[in-house]
Design a protein around this motif. Structure first.
Motif, PDB file in Angstrom:
ATOM      1  N   MET A 220     -12.087 -13.339 -14.736  1.00  0.00           N
ATOM      2  CA  MET A 220     -11.137 -12.520 -14.023  1.00  0.00           C
ATOM      3  C   MET A 220     -11.625 -11.074 -13.966  1.00  0.00           C
ATOM      4  O   MET A 220     -11.584 -10.454 -12.919  1.00  0.00           O
ATOM      5  N   SER A 221     -12.091 -10.525 -15.095  1.00  0.00           N
ATOM      6  CA  SER A 221     -12.527  -9.135 -15.083  1.00  0.00           C
ATOM      7  C   SER A 221     -13.795  -8.952 -14.253  1.00  0.00           C
ATOM      8  O   SER A 221     -14.046  -7.859 -13.751  1.00  0.00           O
ATOM      9  N   THR A 222     -14.578 -10.020 -14.085  1.00  0.00           N
ATOM     10  CA  THR A 222     -15.768  -9.886 -13.240  1.00  0.00           C
ATOM     11  C   THR A 222     -15.378  -9.652 -11.789  1.00  0.00           C
ATOM     12  O   THR A 222     -16.125  -9.002 -11.061  1.00  0.00           O
ATOM     13  N   GLU A 223     -14.216 -10.131 -11.383  1.00  0.00           N
ATOM     14  CA  GLU A 223     -13.762  -9.868 -10.014  1.00  0.00           C
ATOM     15  C   GLU A 223     -13.440  -8.395  -9.816  1.00  0.00           C
ATOM     16  O   GLU A 223     -13.664  -7.856  -8.739  1.00  0.00           O
ATOM     17  N   ILE A 224     -12.956  -7.747 -10.853  1.00  0.00           N
ATOM     18  CA  ILE A 224     -12.694  -6.309 -10.758  1.00  0.00           C
ATOM     19  C   ILE A 224     -14.016  -5.568 -10.605  1.00  0.00           C
ATOM     20  O   ILE A 224     -14.140  -4.669  -9.765  1.00  0.00           O
ATOM     21  N   TYR A 225     -15.014  -5.954 -11.384  1.00  0.00           N
ATOM     22  CA  TYR A 225     -16.344  -5.343 -11.245  1.00  0.00           C
ATOM     23  C   TYR A 225     -16.925  -5.603  -9.859  1.00  0.00           C
ATOM     24  O   TYR A 225     -17.522  -4.714  -9.246  1.00  0.00           O
ATOM     25  N   GLN A 226     -16.745  -6.820  -9.379  1.00  0.00           N
ATOM     26  CA  GLN A 226     -17.238  -7.151  -8.048  1.00  0.00           C
ATOM     27  C   GLN A 226     -16.573  -6.271  -6.992  1.00  0.00           C
ATOM     28  O   GLN A 226     -17.231  -5.751  -6.085  1.00  0.00           O
ATOM     29  N   ALA A 227     -15.275  -6.092  -7.117  1.00  0.00           N
ATOM     30  CA  ALA A 227     -14.545  -5.260  -6.161  1.00  0.00           C
ATOM     31  C   ALA A 227     -15.017  -3.808  -6.228  1.00  0.00           C
ATOM     32  O   ALA A 227     -15.149  -3.144  -5.192  1.00  0.00           O
ATOM     33  N   GLN A 228     -15.326  -3.328  -7.418  1.00  0.00           N
ATOM     34  CA  GLN A 228     -15.824  -1.960  -7.558  1.00  0.00           C
ATOM     35  C   GLN A 228     -17.204  -1.813  -6.926  1.00  0.00           C
ATOM     36  O   GLN A 228     -17.490  -0.798  -6.281  1.00  0.00           O
ATOM     37  N   VAL A 229     -18.052  -2.818  -7.090  1.00  0.00           N
ATOM     38  CA  VAL A 229     -19.377  -2.781  -6.475  1.00  0.00           C
ATOM     39  C   VAL A 229     -19.245  -2.806  -4.954  1.00  0.00           C
ATOM     40  O   VAL A 229     -19.934  -2.057  -4.251  1.00  0.00           O
TER      41      VAL A 229
ATOM     42  N   ILE B 143     -27.631  -6.317  -5.019  1.00  0.00           N
ATOM     43  CA  ILE B 143     -28.213  -7.114  -6.101  1.00  0.00           C
ATOM     44  C   ILE B 143     -27.237  -7.231  -7.267  1.00  0.00           C
ATOM     45  O   ILE B 143     -27.097  -8.308  -7.866  1.00  0.00           O
ATOM     46  N   SER B 144     -26.535  -6.155  -7.596  1.00  0.00           N
ATOM     47  CA  SER B 144     -25.544  -6.203  -8.675  1.00  0.00           C
ATOM     48  C   SER B 144     -24.450  -7.217  -8.372  1.00  0.00           C
ATOM     49  O   SER B 144     -24.041  -7.991  -9.241  1.00  0.00           O
ATOM     50  N   LEU B 145     -23.981  -7.208  -7.136  1.00  0.00           N
ATOM     51  CA  LEU B 145     -22.946  -8.158  -6.750  1.00  0.00           C
ATOM     52  C   LEU B 145     -23.453  -9.591  -6.836  1.00  0.00           C
ATOM     53  O   LEU B 145     -22.759 -10.473  -7.338  1.00  0.00           O
ATOM     54  N   ALA B 146     -24.659  -9.814  -6.362  1.00  0.00           N
ATOM     55  CA  ALA B 146     -25.240 -11.161  -6.425  1.00  0.00           C
ATOM     56  C   ALA B 146     -25.375 -11.626  -7.877  1.00  0.00           C
ATOM     57  O   ALA B 146     -25.115 -12.788  -8.192  1.00  0.00           O
TER      58      ALA B 146
END
Length: 106
Positions: free
Chosen positions: A1-10, A33-36
């Motif tokens: 779940m928290s990875t989705e927050i990071y993804q949204a920030q990227v 690349i970070s998102l991938a």
């Protein structure tokens, strides 16, 4: 779940970069690349994205495949995580902070 927050920030950083005045290709590359990596993409997908970034550098314009990938990722993220990443709060949450309005403040 928290990875989705990071993804949204990227994703937010990506779109801020491509729409801002400093369209730094290195910053764009890092966002893609970070998102991938956050999404644990297959090596083939990662290789394709890197190839598209290299082509973008040569042509001096961002590949449509990169934009499509980032938009697809953005569409797949749960809206509450996107709101958290962008600092958006629900109206009901904000309404709770206003208990009452004093007539003296008018």
């Amino acid at each position: 779940m928290s990875t989705e927050i990071y993804q949204a920030q990227v994703i937010r950083n990506f779109f801020d970069t491509i729409t801002g005045t400093d369209r730094n290709l290195t910053r764009i590359y890092m966002c893609v690349i970070s998102l991938a990596k956050l999404r644990s993409e297959e090596p083939e997908k990662l290789a394709h994205l890197i190839d598209q970034m290299k082509k973008s550098k040569v042509k001096k314009e961002l590949s449509i495949d990169i934009i499509d990938y980032m938009c697809t990722c953005a569409a797949e993220i749960d809206i509450t995580h996107v709101q958290t990443a962008f600092g958006v709060r629900e109206i009901s949450d904000m309404a709770d902070t206003f208990n009452s309005i004093s007539l003296d403040s008018f």
